[in-house]
Design a protein around this motif. Sequence first.
Motif, PDB file in Angstrom:
ATOM      1  N   UNK A  82      17.105  34.937  32.656  1.00 45.43           N
ATOM      2  CA  UNK A  82      16.988  36.323  33.110  1.00 45.43           C
ATOM      3  C   UNK A  82      18.222  37.150  32.776  1.00 45.43           C
ATOM      4  N   UNK A  83      19.380  36.548  32.812  1.00 47.57           N
ATOM      5  CA  UNK A  83      20.638  37.220  32.458  1.00 47.57           C
ATOM      6  C   UNK A  83      21.453  36.229  31.642  1.00 47.57           C
ATOM      7  N   UNK A  98      23.987  30.972  30.870  1.00 45.29           N
ATOM      8  CA  UNK A  98      23.209  31.600  31.928  1.00 45.29           C
ATOM      9  C   UNK A  98      23.834  31.268  33.274  1.00 45.29           C
ATOM     10  N   UNK A  99      23.328  31.911  34.291  1.00 45.52           N
ATOM     11  CA  UNK A  99      23.861  31.687  35.635  1.00 45.52           C
ATOM     12  C   UNK A  99      24.774  32.825  36.017  1.00 45.52           C
ATOM     13  N   UNK A 100      25.916  32.485  36.591  1.00 45.84           N
ATOM     14  CA  UNK A 100      26.872  33.486  37.071  1.00 45.84           C
ATOM     15  C   UNK A 100      27.788  33.916  35.922  1.00 45.84           C
ATOM     16  N   UNK A 101      27.238  34.724  35.000  1.00 45.90           N
ATOM     17  CA  UNK A 101      27.986  35.123  33.802  1.00 45.90           C
ATOM     18  C   UNK A 101      28.367  36.605  33.817  1.00 45.90           C
ATOM     19  N   UNK A 102      28.265  37.247  34.975  1.00 51.13           N
ATOM     20  CA  UNK A 102      28.631  38.661  35.049  1.00 51.13           C
ATOM     21  C   UNK A 102      30.108  38.830  34.680  1.00 51.13           C
ATOM     22  N   UNK A 103      30.463  39.969  34.068  1.00 46.75           N
ATOM     23  CA  UNK A 103      31.842  40.141  33.599  1.00 46.75           C
ATOM     24  C   UNK A 103      32.874  40.338  34.715  1.00 46.75           C
ATOM     25  N   UNK A 104      32.459  40.788  35.878  1.00 50.34           N
ATOM     26  CA  UNK A 104      33.394  41.027  36.987  1.00 50.34           C
ATOM     27  C   UNK A 104      32.967  40.193  38.190  1.00 50.34           C
ATOM     28  N   UNK A 105      33.890  39.405  38.706  1.00 53.99           N
ATOM     29  CA  UNK A 105      33.588  38.554  39.847  1.00 53.99           C
ATOM     30  C   UNK A 105      34.870  38.340  40.642  1.00 53.99           C
ATOM     31  N   UNK A 106      34.717  37.949  41.875  1.00 49.42           N
ATOM     32  CA  UNK A 106      35.844  37.704  42.765  1.00 49.42           C
ATOM     33  C   UNK A 106      36.595  36.448  42.334  1.00 49.42           C
ATOM     34  N   UNK A 107      37.902  36.445  42.514  1.00 50.72           N
ATOM     35  CA  UNK A 107      38.722  35.279  42.179  1.00 50.72           C
ATOM     36  C   UNK A 107      38.421  34.084  43.080  1.00 50.72           C
ATOM     37  N   UNK A 108      37.726  34.309  44.209  1.00 48.97           N
ATOM     38  CA  UNK A 108      37.415  33.220  45.129  1.00 48.97           C
ATOM     39  C   UNK A 108      35.929  32.858  45.132  1.00 48.97           C
ATOM     40  N   UNK A 109      35.135  33.536  44.324  1.00 48.05           N
ATOM     41  CA  UNK A 109      33.695  33.281  44.303  1.00 48.05           C
ATOM     42  C   UNK A 109      33.387  31.995  43.544  1.00 48.05           C
ATOM     43  N   UNK A 110      32.544  31.140  44.137  1.00 49.79           N
ATOM     44  CA  UNK A 110      32.068  29.943  43.446  1.00 49.79           C
ATOM     45  C   UNK A 110      30.973  30.367  42.481  1.00 49.79           C
ATOM     46  N   UNK A 115      25.386  26.186  29.991  1.00 50.46           N
ATOM     47  CA  UNK A 115      25.562  26.506  28.571  1.00 50.46           C
ATOM     48  C   UNK A 115      24.568  25.687  27.757  1.00 50.46           C
ATOM     49  N   UNK A 116      23.811  26.379  26.915  1.00 50.28           N
ATOM     50  CA  UNK A 116      22.842  25.754  26.023  1.00 50.28           C
ATOM     51  C   UNK A 116      23.310  25.944  24.589  1.00 50.28           C
ATOM     52  N   UNK A 117      23.261  24.895  23.801  1.00 48.51           N
ATOM     53  CA  UNK A 117      23.610  24.979  22.389  1.00 48.51           C
ATOM     54  C   UNK A 117      22.409  24.638  21.535  1.00 48.51           C
ATOM     55  N   UNK A 118      22.196  25.418  20.498  1.00 44.68           N
ATOM     56  CA  UNK A 118      21.059  25.216  19.597  1.00 44.68           C
ATOM     57  C   UNK A 118      21.554  25.205  18.158  1.00 44.68           C
TER      58      UNK A 118
END
Length: 128
Positions: A82-83, A98-110, A115-118
């Motif tokens: 989805x993202x 995929x997953x938590x790949x947003x460019x801005x996130x908290x330094x303490x966020x888990x 990663x998929x390779x083709x």
Amino acid sequence: MVYHYTGNTQNGDPDTLNTTCLKDQFFTFKSDNTCSYTNFNCLDQTTTGTWTLTENKLYFASDMVAKDTVAGGSTSTVKPFTNTQIVTLGVYSLVLQTGDVEPNYSATKKRTVTRYGFIKQKATTITN
């Protein structure tokens, strides 16, 4: 591979997905913005959907729904792309995150990033 982070710091070694899978997995993109994935997560399935690129062409999204295995061996459905961040787009390779790949996130966020390779496969002809 599945990577676990706290902020930007990787926690432990990555988990390798499907280390014993002997099935070919194919992710196919078509110019009409449809796509398909055969044998996602090493399960006998072909899932289809549509895909779009972001304006900067660094991310894409797909609405495909696939069966996935969860703890205990049961199956559920997921939208795995989805993202999705395009990490490498080479002539013969493609790496997606995929997953938590947003460019801005908290330094303490888990965060968890998969990663998929083709690699591009070329049909071979065997002659006697």
